[in-house]
Design a protein around this motif. Structure first.
Motif, PDB file in Angstrom:
ATOM      1  N   HIS A  56      35.302  29.232  77.640  1.00  0.00           N
ATOM      2  CA  HIS A  56      36.464  30.130  77.661  1.00  0.00           C
ATOM      3  C   HIS A  56      37.710  29.371  78.106  1.00  0.00           C
ATOM      4  O   HIS A  56      38.794  29.527  77.509  1.00  0.00           O
ATOM      5  CB  HIS A  56      36.201  31.295  78.597  1.00  0.00           C
ATOM      6  CG  HIS A  56      37.379  32.204  78.765  1.00  0.00           C
ATOM      7  ND1 HIS A  56      37.814  33.061  77.766  1.00  0.00           N
ATOM      8  CD2 HIS A  56      38.245  32.377  79.810  1.00  0.00           C
ATOM      9  CE1 HIS A  56      38.879  33.720  78.183  1.00  0.00           C
ATOM     10  NE2 HIS A  56      39.164  33.330  79.419  1.00  0.00           N
ATOM     11  N   LEU A  57      37.588  28.536  79.136  1.00  0.00           N
ATOM     12  CA  LEU A  57      38.735  27.751  79.614  1.00  0.00           C
ATOM     13  C   LEU A  57      39.206  26.776  78.544  1.00  0.00           C
ATOM     14  O   LEU A  57      40.407  26.573  78.369  1.00  0.00           O
ATOM     15  CB  LEU A  57      38.361  26.997  80.887  1.00  0.00           C
ATOM     16  CG  LEU A  57      38.218  27.844  82.151  1.00  0.00           C
ATOM     17  CD1 LEU A  57      37.607  27.009  83.272  1.00  0.00           C
ATOM     18  CD2 LEU A  57      39.582  28.388  82.585  1.00  0.00           C
ATOM     19  N   ALA A  58      38.270  26.176  77.830  1.00  0.00           N
ATOM     20  CA  ALA A  58      38.640  25.230  76.771  1.00  0.00           C
ATOM     21  C   ALA A  58      39.469  25.924  75.702  1.00  0.00           C
ATOM     22  O   ALA A  58      40.493  25.394  75.242  1.00  0.00           O
ATOM     23  CB  ALA A  58      37.381  24.620  76.161  1.00  0.00           C
ATOM     24  N   ALA A  59      39.049  27.138  75.307  1.00  0.00           N
ATOM     25  CA  ALA A  59      39.792  27.880  74.292  1.00  0.00           C
ATOM     26  C   ALA A  59      41.151  28.326  74.825  1.00  0.00           C
ATOM     27  O   ALA A  59      42.162  28.254  74.113  1.00  0.00           O
ATOM     28  CB  ALA A  59      38.975  29.094  73.851  1.00  0.00           C
ATOM     29  N   THR A  60      41.188  28.754  76.075  1.00  0.00           N
ATOM     30  CA  THR A  60      42.432  29.246  76.670  1.00  0.00           C
ATOM     31  C   THR A  60      43.451  28.129  76.837  1.00  0.00           C
ATOM     32  O   THR A  60      44.652  28.318  76.576  1.00  0.00           O
ATOM     33  CB  THR A  60      42.152  29.889  78.044  1.00  0.00           C
ATOM     34  OG1 THR A  60      41.233  30.971  77.869  1.00  0.00           O
ATOM     35  CG2 THR A  60      43.435  30.404  78.671  1.00  0.00           C
ATOM     36  N   LEU A  61      42.986  26.957  77.267  1.00  0.00           N
ATOM     37  CA  LEU A  61      43.891  25.846  77.558  1.00  0.00           C
ATOM     38  C   LEU A  61      44.119  24.932  76.356  1.00  0.00           C
ATOM     39  O   LEU A  61      44.940  24.005  76.434  1.00  0.00           O
ATOM     40  CB  LEU A  61      43.338  25.025  78.730  1.00  0.00           C
ATOM     41  CG  LEU A  61      43.130  25.793  80.043  1.00  0.00           C
ATOM     42  CD1 LEU A  61      42.572  24.863  81.122  1.00  0.00           C
ATOM     43  CD2 LEU A  61      44.438  26.426  80.510  1.00  0.00           C
ATOM     44  N   GLY A  62      43.402  25.160  75.276  1.00  0.00           N
ATOM     45  CA  GLY A  62      43.584  24.335  74.081  1.00  0.00           C
ATOM     46  C   GLY A  62      43.045  22.931  74.236  1.00  0.00           C
ATOM     47  O   GLY A  62      43.585  21.974  73.682  1.00  0.00           O
ATOM     48  N   LEU A  63      41.957  22.812  74.993  1.00  0.00           N
ATOM     49  CA  LEU A  63      41.336  21.513  75.222  1.00  0.00           C
ATOM     50  C   LEU A  63      39.872  21.574  74.822  1.00  0.00           C
ATOM     51  O   LEU A  63      39.306  22.656  74.662  1.00  0.00           O
ATOM     52  CB  LEU A  63      41.450  21.124  76.704  1.00  0.00           C
ATOM     53  CG  LEU A  63      42.867  20.921  77.249  1.00  0.00           C
ATOM     54  CD1 LEU A  63      42.831  20.813  78.778  1.00  0.00           C
ATOM     55  CD2 LEU A  63      43.500  19.669  76.648  1.00  0.00           C
ATOM     56  N   SER A  64      39.255  20.409  74.670  1.00  0.00           N
ATOM     57  CA  SER A  64      37.829  20.400  74.382  1.00  0.00           C
ATOM     58  C   SER A  64      37.037  20.693  75.655  1.00  0.00           C
ATOM     59  O   SER A  64      37.585  20.668  76.768  1.00  0.00           O
ATOM     60  CB  SER A  64      37.408  19.037  73.815  1.00  0.00           C
ATOM     61  OG  SER A  64      37.520  18.033  74.804  1.00  0.00           O
ATOM     62  N   ARG A  65      35.766  20.945  75.504  1.00  0.00           N
ATOM     63  CA  ARG A  65      34.949  21.353  76.646  1.00  0.00           C
ATOM     64  C   ARG A  65      34.713  20.189  77.609  1.00  0.00           C
ATOM     65  O   ARG A  65      34.588  20.414  78.819  1.00  0.00           O
ATOM     66  CB  ARG A  65      33.611  21.914  76.144  1.00  0.00           C
ATOM     67  CG  ARG A  65      32.751  22.493  77.256  1.00  0.00           C
ATOM     68  CD  ARG A  65      31.543  23.228  76.697  1.00  0.00           C
ATOM     69  NE  ARG A  65      30.671  23.673  77.771  1.00  0.00           N
ATOM     70  CZ  ARG A  65      29.682  22.942  78.280  1.00  0.00           C
ATOM     71  NH1 ARG A  65      29.453  21.725  77.790  1.00  0.00           N
ATOM     72  NH2 ARG A  65      28.923  23.421  79.254  1.00  0.00           N
ATOM     73  N   THR A  66      34.653  18.965  77.113  1.00  0.00           N
ATOM     74  CA  THR A  66      34.330  17.826  77.979  1.00  0.00           C
ATOM     75  C   THR A  66      35.317  17.652  79.128  1.00  0.00           C
ATOM     76  O   THR A  66      34.901  17.554  80.293  1.00  0.00           O
ATOM     77  CB  THR A  66      34.246  16.528  77.162  1.00  0.00           C
ATOM     78  OG1 THR A  66      33.174  16.650  76.211  1.00  0.00           O
ATOM     79  CG2 THR A  66      33.983  15.318  78.052  1.00  0.00           C
ATOM     80  N   PRO A  67      36.646  17.595  78.886  1.00  0.00           N
ATOM     81  CA  PRO A  67      37.566  17.472  80.023  1.00  0.00           C
ATOM     82  C   PRO A  67      37.539  18.680  80.951  1.00  0.00           C
ATOM     83  O   PRO A  67      37.808  18.550  82.149  1.00  0.00           O
ATOM     84  CB  PRO A  67      38.932  17.304  79.368  1.00  0.00           C
ATOM     85  CG  PRO A  67      38.790  17.833  77.995  1.00  0.00           C
ATOM     86  CD  PRO A  67      37.372  17.549  77.606  1.00  0.00           C
ATOM     87  N   ILE A  68      37.215  19.870  80.423  1.00  0.00           N
ATOM     88  CA  ILE A  68      37.105  21.059  81.263  1.00  0.00           C
ATOM     89  C   ILE A  68      35.954  20.884  82.252  1.00  0.00           C
ATOM     90  O   ILE A  68      36.089  21.157  83.449  1.00  0.00           O
ATOM     91  CB  ILE A  68      36.877  22.325  80.419  1.00  0.00           C
ATOM     92  CG1 ILE A  68      38.069  22.594  79.483  1.00  0.00           C
ATOM     93  CG2 ILE A  68      36.611  23.521  81.323  1.00  0.00           C
ATOM     94  CD1 ILE A  68      39.359  22.916  80.202  1.00  0.00           C
ATOM     95  N   VAL A  69      34.810  20.416  81.756  1.00  0.00           N
ATOM     96  CA  VAL A  69      33.651  20.177  82.625  1.00  0.00           C
ATOM     97  C   VAL A  69      33.983  19.125  83.680  1.00  0.00           C
ATOM     98  O   VAL A  69      33.626  19.274  84.856  1.00  0.00           O
ATOM     99  CB  VAL A  69      32.429  19.744  81.780  1.00  0.00           C
ATOM    100  CG1 VAL A  69      31.283  19.287  82.679  1.00  0.00           C
ATOM    101  CG2 VAL A  69      31.978  20.891  80.877  1.00  0.00           C
ATOM    102  N   GLN A  70      34.680  18.066  83.269  1.00  0.00           N
ATOM    103  CA  GLN A  70      35.083  17.027  84.225  1.00  0.00           C
ATOM    104  C   GLN A  70      36.034  17.600  85.269  1.00  0.00           C
ATOM    105  O   GLN A  70      35.923  17.292  86.463  1.00  0.00           O
ATOM    106  CB  GLN A  70      35.750  15.866  83.483  1.00  0.00           C
ATOM    107  CG  GLN A  70      34.810  15.104  82.571  1.00  0.00           C
ATOM    108  CD  GLN A  70      35.537  14.087  81.701  1.00  0.00           C
ATOM    109  OE1 GLN A  70      36.756  14.191  81.490  1.00  0.00           O
ATOM    110  NE2 GLN A  70      34.802  13.120  81.187  1.00  0.00           N
ATOM    111  N   ALA A  71      36.967  18.438  84.839  1.00  0.00           N
ATOM    112  CA  ALA A  71      37.934  19.028  85.762  1.00  0.00           C
ATOM    113  C   ALA A  71      37.245  19.949  86.753  1.00  0.00           C
ATOM    114  O   ALA A  71      37.564  19.946  87.952  1.00  0.00           O
ATOM    115  CB  ALA A  71      38.999  19.798  84.983  1.00  0.00           C
TER     116      ALA A  71
END
Length: 236
Positions: A56-71
């Protein structure tokens, strides 16, 4: 020690390789994700207890899932979110006050750091800071706000580097990693920036005079003023 670290030829040896470039891009995306999620937490858009689903965060922020998991892993390491093994991350209690708590930590550390820096800061660094300070011309330069903020960073980080105490330096540097986010989220008026600039000049004058007590007092006054005119006393 110079205010700004310059990368040497040896340090850049691996930077131009494709794998190093890809790693740098991933790190940049992870940094962006980290700050965007933290900004939403501080603004109250993700209150305490909110579940943080990476897709959900990846879609909301316009980023891929990998940097979201790292963040999310970084946010968990910093104590901003809680993430148990194989469970979804959630926002920690009072996480919206993260920048306020960082500022409280700075109040404990930076006056002492300024006192130490009055002993150890080099003449070369003082001269560099004076040049940056003199470049701030509110009456004649439309970019004076940007220059004042650049001087802000340079002065505080130069003090951290001049303490002669590596853990103290590293902790202050860690606090200052959040300062750009603080600038983005705060609505500082020009008069507040100008007031802070004048306080920075007082700190610099105390360092030049090699007066530890005066440097410490000037730093404490500056930090207390900085929190006194923030909206809702939250973002500093």
């Amino acid at each position: 020690m110079p205010v700004n670290h310059r990368i040497t030829r040896n340090e850049t040896a691996d930077i131009d390789s494709p794998s190093a470039t890809a790693d740098a891009e991933k790190l940049s995306c992870a940094d962006e994700a980290y700050h965007q999620i933290l900004a939403r937490i501080i603004r109250g858009e993700l209150p305490s207890g909110s579940p943080l689903k990476s897709t959900h965060l990846a879609a909301t922020l316009g980023l891929s899932r990998t940097p979201i998991v790292q963040a999310l892993a970084r946010l968990a390491a910093d104590g901003i979110v809680m993430q148990r093994h194989q469970q979804r991350a959630v926002v920690c209690t009072n996480a919206e006050n993260w920048l306020l708590e960082i500022h409280e930590l700075r109040l404990l550390l930076e006056p002492h750091a300024a006192a130490r820096a009055a002993h150890f800061i080099s003449g070369e660094v003082l001269q560099s800071l004076e040049i940056e300070a003199s470049a701030v011309c509110p009456e004649a330069d439309l970019d004076w706000l940007k220059r004042a903020r650049e001087f802000d960073f340079s002065l505080h980080l130069a003090i951290a580097h001049a303490t002669g105490n590596r853990p103290l330096r590293d902790t202050i540097n860690k606090c200052w990693q959040f300062k750009r986010l603080s600038y983005q989220l705060s609505c500082d008026r020009a008069e507040h920036i100008l007031s802070g600039y004048r306080e920075h000049l007082s700190i610099l004058a105390a360092l030049k005079a090699r007066d530890p007590a005066r440097a410490s007092a000037a730093m404490e006054i500056h930090l207390r003023h900085a929190s006194s005119y923030r909206p809702e006393q939250r973002v500093v």
